[in-house]
Scaffold this active site. Structure first.
Site, mmCIF file in Angstrom:
data_model
loop_
_atom_site.group_PDB
_atom_site.id
_atom_site.type_symbol
_atom_site.label_atom_id
_atom_site.label_comp_id
_atom_site.label_asym_id
_atom_site.label_seq_id
_atom_site.Cartn_x
_atom_site.Cartn_y
_atom_site.Cartn_z
ATOM 1 N N VAL A 165 -2.141 -1.931 -3.692
ATOM 2 C CA VAL A 165 -1.791 -2.977 -4.882
ATOM 3 C C VAL A 165 -1.873 -4.806 -3.912
ATOM 4 O O VAL A 165 -1.968 -4.404 -2.401
ATOM 5 C CB VAL A 165 -0.553 -3.881 -4.936
ATOM 6 N N SER B 225 0.620 -1.004 -0.322
ATOM 7 C CA SER B 225 -0.085 -0.287 0.259
ATOM 8 C C SER B 225 1.149 1.620 0.069
ATOM 9 O O SER B 225 2.265 1.523 0.779
ATOM 10 C CB SER B 225 -0.944 -0.046 1.120
ATOM 11 N N GLY B 226 0.415 1.877 -0.951
ATOM 12 C CA GLY B 226 1.610 3.252 -0.747
ATOM 13 C C GLY B 226 0.336 4.287 -0.543
ATOM 14 O O GLY B 226 -0.822 4.568 0.504
ATOM 15 N N GLY B 227 0.996 5.946 -0.973
ATOM 16 C CA GLY B 227 -0.155 6.621 -0.633
ATOM 17 C C GLY B 227 -1.040 7.146 -0.811
ATOM 18 O O GLY B 227 -2.575 7.716 -0.413
ATOM 19 N N MET B 228 -1.514 6.924 -2.082
ATOM 20 C CA MET B 228 -2.190 7.232 -2.771
ATOM 21 C C MET B 228 -3.416 5.747 -3.510
ATOM 22 O O MET B 228 -4.647 5.381 -4.165
ATOM 23 C CB MET B 228 -2.294 8.028 -3.721
ATOM 24 N N ALA B 229 -2.629 4.505 -3.721
ATOM 25 C CA ALA B 229 -3.702 3.438 -4.267
ATOM 26 C C ALA B 229 -2.609 2.044 -3.338
ATOM 27 O O ALA B 229 -1.843 1.917 -2.658
ATOM 28 C CB ALA B 229 -2.438 3.440 -5.318
ATOM 29 N N LYS C 41 -3.684 -3.080 -8.581
ATOM 30 C CA LYS C 41 -3.557 -1.768 -8.201
ATOM 31 C C LYS C 41 -4.647 -0.884 -8.004
ATOM 32 O O LYS C 41 -5.140 -0.928 -9.068
ATOM 33 C CB LYS C 41 -2.236 -0.844 -8.838
ATOM 34 N N ASP D 159 12.159 4.979 -11.025
ATOM 35 C CA ASP D 159 12.119 5.069 -10.054
ATOM 36 C C ASP D 159 12.959 3.356 -10.031
ATOM 37 O O ASP D 159 12.053 2.718 -9.108
ATOM 38 C CB ASP D 159 10.349 5.032 -9.535
#
Length: 316
Positions: free
Chosen positions: A26, A20-24, A44, A150
């Site tokens: 997986v 889990s990232g800031g806005m999405a 995602k 990245d």
């Protein structure tokens, strides 16, 4: 609300959160179809609170557009893209395995560091994926390179079958598209930024090579290359680009391989490898001279042993 067992687009069953990232988020999911068809996938999905954020929606669509153009054994493949209840989702190949960062940190927990030959072999495969993106040809037969922007150990996946795949081209930018960010914003994790990026703001093959060099250096040493109390201190350290010799932390690594990693980390981009393919070939030539050159089955076995340790706390 997303939860295990719920369906997305009527055919993707969510199983468990994989990251889990800031806005999405997986999810590990299962694609279900007619006649009992099913296969594991990664899904995602934009978090509900950001579904109406226009700038993020554009970035998410751009990620799907860019990643879908990359078809290569060392790049996670995109299967589907859609929107449901105003929330975009991206369906991708599921890699049963572990990312390079978690693999290396687990080795440290086990009281050792990855063999240099393992790091070298993983590096070759990651470089092949980068090379495919950098040398992409569009539908008109024209060069249309895509730069990852990245490259980190978290975005290098290693399967239990020994296959290495690059993932998360969310920050990538194809050269045929305008920037998705304001000119003064540099995206990506600051500890992996090539020293010249704060000045040029133009990612290219050599900036990706530099980021991979950071990933390999850290995998060998078991520590971060650039450290600081906060993001600013890390940014300033990365900007200086001072790289301790690999031998300072890993005297067992042959100088020939240490020199390859250190060349990828050269402060002057002209001193780095010209291309991902060139760097991959140099590492491959070196590995051919050693007896314990790991193949896919050996890499997969190592991944399996680490996953067993993570599940049970015990080695095989």
């Amino acid at each position: 609300m997303d939860e295990p067992g719920s369906l997305v687009a009527g055919r993707y069953e969510l199983v468990e959160i994989a990251g889990s990232g800031g806005m999405a988020t997986v999810w590990r999911a299962i694609q279900r179809g007619a006649a009992g068809f099913e296969r594991p996938v990664g899904l995602k999905r934009v978090k509900a609170q950001f579904a109406h954020d226009r700038s993020f929606r554009e970035m998410f669509v751009e990620e799907a557009r860019v990643a879908a153009q990359l078809v290569h054994p060392n790049i996670v493949q995109i299967y589907d893209f859609g929107v449901e209840e105003g929330r975009y989702f991206l369906v991708m190949e599921w890699v049963e395995g572990i990312n390079l960062a978690r693999f290396c940190s687990s080795m440290v927990e086990l009281g050792s560091l990855p063999p240099w030959t393992f790091v070298a072999a993983v590096g070759i495969e990651a470089l092949r994926g980068l090379g495919a993106a950098h040398e992409r040809i569009d539908g008109q037969g024209q060069m249309a390179p895509i730069f990852h922007r990245d490259v980190t150990p978290q975005n290098i996946l290693i399967g239990t079958n020994g296959v290495v795949k690059l993932t998360d081209f969310g920050l990538a930018r194809a050269t045929d598209r305008a920037r998705m960010t304001e000119p003064d914003v540099i995206k990506g994790k600051v500890g992996y930024l090539a020293p010249e990026l704060p000045h040029t703001k133009t990612p290219n093959a050599r900036t990706d090579i530099y980021a991979l060099g950071v990933s390999l250096w850290q995998s060998l040493s078991g520590r971060r290359l650039f450290e600081g109390r906060d993001q600013l201190e890390i940014f300033l350290a990365a900007k200086q680009g001072e790289v301790p010799p690999v031998a300072e932390f890993r005297p067992d690594v042959p100088q020939a391989f240490a020199s390859i990693v250190e060349r990828a980390l050269a402060r002057d981009p002209e001193d780095r490898f010209e291309s991902a393919g060139q760097m991959a070939r140099v590492i491959a030539r070196l590995l051919r001279t050693v007896d314990d050159n790991p193949d896919a089955s050996m890499i997969g076995q190592s991944v399996g042993e680490v996953l067993t340790f993570l599940r049970t706390g015990q080695t095989r």
